[in-house]
Design an enzyme around this catalytic site. Structure first.
Site, short mmCIF file in Angstrom:
data_model
loop_
_atom_site.label_atom_id
_atom_site.label_comp_id
_atom_site.label_asym_id
_atom_site.label_seq_id
_atom_site.Cartn_x
_atom_site.Cartn_y
_atom_site.Cartn_z
N THR A 192 0.87 -1.18 0.00
CA THR A 192 0.00 0.00 0.00
C THR A 192 0.91 1.23 0.00
OG1 THR A 192 -0.06 0.07 2.39
CG2 THR A 192 -1.78 -1.21 1.32
N GLU A 341 -5.63 -3.81 -1.27
CA GLU A 341 -6.01 -5.01 -0.54
C GLU A 341 -7.09 -5.83 -1.25
OE1 GLU A 341 -5.44 -2.04 0.66
OE2 GLU A 341 -4.74 -2.05 2.73
N LYS A 450 -15.93 16.02 10.93
CA LYS A 450 -16.97 15.89 11.95
C LYS A 450 -17.31 17.27 12.47
CE LYS A 450 -15.53 11.29 13.16
NZ LYS A 450 -14.16 10.91 13.30
N TRP A 455 -21.58 14.58 9.96
CA TRP A 455 -20.45 14.36 9.06
C TRP A 455 -20.63 15.13 7.77
CZ3 TRP A 455 -19.50 8.32 9.18
CH2 TRP A 455 -19.05 7.98 10.46
P1 ADP Z 1 -3.35 3.30 -0.71
O1 ADP Z 1 -2.35 2.35 -1.24
O2 ADP Z 1 -2.97 4.75 -0.68
O3 ADP Z 1 -4.11 2.84 0.49
P2 ADP Z 1 -5.11 2.42 -2.77
O4 ADP Z 1 -4.58 2.68 -4.10
O5 ADP Z 1 -5.20 1.06 -2.25
O6 ADP Z 1 -4.38 3.39 -1.83
O7 ADP Z 1 -6.48 3.18 -2.69
C1 ADP Z 1 -7.61 2.73 -2.07
C2 ADP Z 1 -8.48 3.86 -1.67
O8 ADP Z 1 -8.77 4.74 -2.75
C3 ADP Z 1 -9.84 3.42 -1.19
O9 ADP Z 1 -9.79 2.94 0.12
C4 ADP Z 1 -10.63 4.71 -1.32
O10 ADP Z 1 -10.41 5.57 -0.24
C5 ADP Z 1 -10.06 5.34 -2.56
N1 ADP Z 1 -10.92 5.04 -3.70
C6 ADP Z 1 -10.78 4.08 -4.61
N2 ADP Z 1 -11.77 4.12 -5.52
C7 ADP Z 1 -12.59 5.12 -5.16
C8 ADP Z 1 -13.81 5.67 -5.69
N3 ADP Z 1 -14.38 5.22 -6.80
N4 ADP Z 1 -14.38 6.72 -5.02
C9 ADP Z 1 -13.80 7.22 -3.92
N5 ADP Z 1 -12.65 6.76 -3.38
C10 ADP Z 1 -12.06 5.72 -3.98
#
Ligand code: ADP
Length: 553
Positions: A192, A341, A450, A455
């Site tokens: 990640t 993940e 918040k 929210w």
């Molecule tokens: P990192 O490695 O920074 O955790 P990832 O590339 O795994 O990032 O990104 C996952 C995150 O991206 C998700 O948990 C979510 O917050 C955001 N994300 C992915 N797709 C969308 C979407 N369609 N709308 C909003 N947020 C999204």
């Protein structure tokens, strides 16, 4: 009744779902279909699925010669290029694990990730060699370095033990047949981005990778097919490029890899010259491509582009982007939700039968949703006590997911340790799932604002802000407030030469969001900080603007 008691077993063949079988299929059935990529110097390299298959078999033999064994991690530090694609097949199909490193991380983070994965062989693109040398300078274990080029193209180096990839491939015979592997064998390791805390390793299996890639081809997902020329923008060091290097081999799509040139002009040229029909990537990269097309292409040139579908994920797709794609190019946008993940694609937005003929405004609302869950996964919303509800419950809470391509625990941790008792993985996102199953992400749980016990969705506010023509990029963060606990602060990056007053922006936002959501202040900045995967680093902004509304903080 017990699990097997009384049940009759089917009489069908049961073959392991392996990555070797994917490239074998591509070689047999789509052997002549092209794979194209750009070298670091901008020149093109052209191959076919048959050649990728052949060279990945040579690579497998070469990995034996380098003294690596099944289960060993093999690292890559490379852009989207054909040699990287050969690693995508040769490494896992031969039983090793491809560990993709993200060159956009800081040297220190790359060193940590490499050490955590434990690879002893690193394949590196020529222009990233200096970075690799910096990483390895204070690395504990010896690492064999293979540079992804011919010997005559090797860059200058302080090391005299570098191996040229083309020498390695030329000296190796192609492996006669891939080894028999259990489909649950680890295939690749991807970390990640470490937006919060240290990056964590996600270890994919052959089975999860194959099932995920198969689902990409379904009509309500990417609908990837042998008619597609696919331009792959998600980096191959990020979640296996969203699985498309595997999916396109399964269906025989032509695959176009852009190398390191990701500017609007280079990508526009690829869309045009390679007759791209389908592409995918995070929303931000599309803004610069569309800017470029709008600035430089005539209506006739735009009409000549074959682009039909664009698949976006990794962040919310702003309504304004959906609209722009339609107006400028007549292209359909598909939004998807997922994360490292989850391999990553879990949910995709495409209209259902009953949406046929709906007014464009409603379709725009629909396409701004994150997606409906694909077969193979299940999504739910968990309340504070961990009770999970599915589509239609109209609850807002933690988005949880489980399924064939969802991790159960991070690399180096106990298997299953990332799940709750019901097998759910908490995504860290806050969402609502409507009665049709469309997931709407309101925030990442740590980014939620918040305010006075309610929210406010930073994503909705950002989408409203970028709908203003003067705005290039927007980020909304919650900053401490003496009365309301937190209030939204809007940070704007404007389009070159544009200006917008605070009043005009507030008036614009009022058309899109509730009045009590309006930001308490608006700050224009030259640029926003981004992670290695292109996400705005909100934690950094929150630190920087902590005192903005309440100097006592
Ligand atoms: P990192 O490695 O920074 O955790 P990832 O590339 O795994 O990032 O990104 C996952 C995150 O991206 C998700 O948990 C979510 O917050 C955001 N994300 C992915 N797709 C969308 C979407 N369609 N709308 C909003 N947020 C999204």
């Amino acid at each position: 009744m017990g699990k097997d008691e009384g049940a009759m077993m089917g009489l069908m063949q049961c073959l392991p779902l392996t990555i070797g079988s994917v490239i074998d299929h591509a070689a047999r059935n789509h052997g002549a279909t092209e794979v194209v990529s750009r070298r670091v110097d901008g020149s093109f390299e052209r191959s076919t699925w048959a050649q990728v298959a052949q060279r990945s078999r040579r690579l497998a033999t070469a990995l034996d010669a380098l003294g690596t064994a099944p289960g060993d991690r093999i690292a890559s530090l490379a852009w989207n290029r054909i040699p990287h694609l050969e690693l995508y097949y040769g490494v896992p199909a031969s039983g090793r694990v491809l560990h993709t490193l993200n060159p956009r991380l800081f040297e220190e983070q790359i060193r940590y990730v490499l050490a955590d994965g434990g690879a002893r062989v690193l394949f590196v693109d020529p222009d990233l060699l200096a970075l690799a040398e910096g990483v390895l300078a204070i690395h504990d274990a010896p690492v064999t370095v293979v540079v992804l080029c011919a010997r005559e193209d090797m860059p200058a180096s302080t090391r005299d033990d570098l191996i040229a990839y083309e020498d390695l491939i030329a000296a190796a015979d192609p492996l006669a047949a891939w080894p028999d592997l259990d489909e649950r064998t680890a295939s690749s390791l991807c970390y990640t981005s470490g937006t919060t805390g240290a990056p964590k390793g996600v270890l994919y299996s052959h089975r999860s990778t194959v099932l995920h890639a198969m689902s990409l081809m379904t009509a309500d997902s990417m609908a990837l097919s042998a008619r597609d020329n696919a331009l792959l923008l998600p980096p191959m060091f990020h979640v296996n490029s969203w699985g498309v290097p595997y999916g396109s081999a399964m269906c025989g799509a032509k695959l176009v890899l852009p190398g390191a040139q990701l500017d609007g002009a280079s990508l526009h040229a690829l869309l045009r010259d390679e007759a791209i029909t389908f592409s995918l990537g995070v929303p931000t990269v599309w803004f610069s491509i569309l800017d470029q097309i709008e600035r430089t292409a005539t209506a006739e040139e735009r009409g000549a582009l074959r682009l039909e579908r664009v698949f976006m994920g990794g962040a919310a797709t702003p309504r304004a982007l959906v609209q722009r794609f339609r107006d400028l190019l007549g292209v359909e946008t598909m939004q998807a939700w997922g994360m490292t993940e989850t391999s990553p694609v879990v949910a995709v937005t495409r209209p259902m039968g009953r949406h046929h003929g709906q007014p464009w405004e409603e379709e725009l609302d629909l396409r701004a949703k994150a997606g409906r869950c694909l077969f193979g996964c299940e999504v739910g919303v968990a309340d504070a006590d961990g009770n999970v509800t599915g589509p239609g419950a109209d609850a807002v809470g933690a988005l949880v997911v489980r399924g064939h391509w969802v991790t159960n625990g991070y690399f180096g941790k106990e298997p299953g340790s990332a799940l709750d008792a019901q097998g759910w993985f908490d995504s860290g996102d806050i969402a609502r799932i409507d009665a049709d199953g469309f997931v709407q992400i309101t925030d990442r749980s740590k980014d939620v604002i918040k305010s006075g016990g309610e929210w406010i969705s930073s994503i909705d506010l950002e989408n409203a802000a970028v709908a203003h023509p003067a705005v290039k990029e927007a980020a909304v963060i919650g900053v401490p407030h003496p009365r309301w606990q937190e209030r939204p602060l809007l940070l704007l990056v404007l389009q070159p030469g544009e200006a917008v007053t605070r009043e005009a922006m507030l008036a614009h936002l009022t058309e899109h969001v509730a009045r009590w959501w309006l930001p308490d202040d608006i700050v224009t900045v030259d640029e926003l900080p981004h992670t290695g995967s292109g996400k705005v680093i909100k934690s950094e902004l929150r630190d920087q603007y902590r005192h903005h509304l309440d100097p006592a903080q």
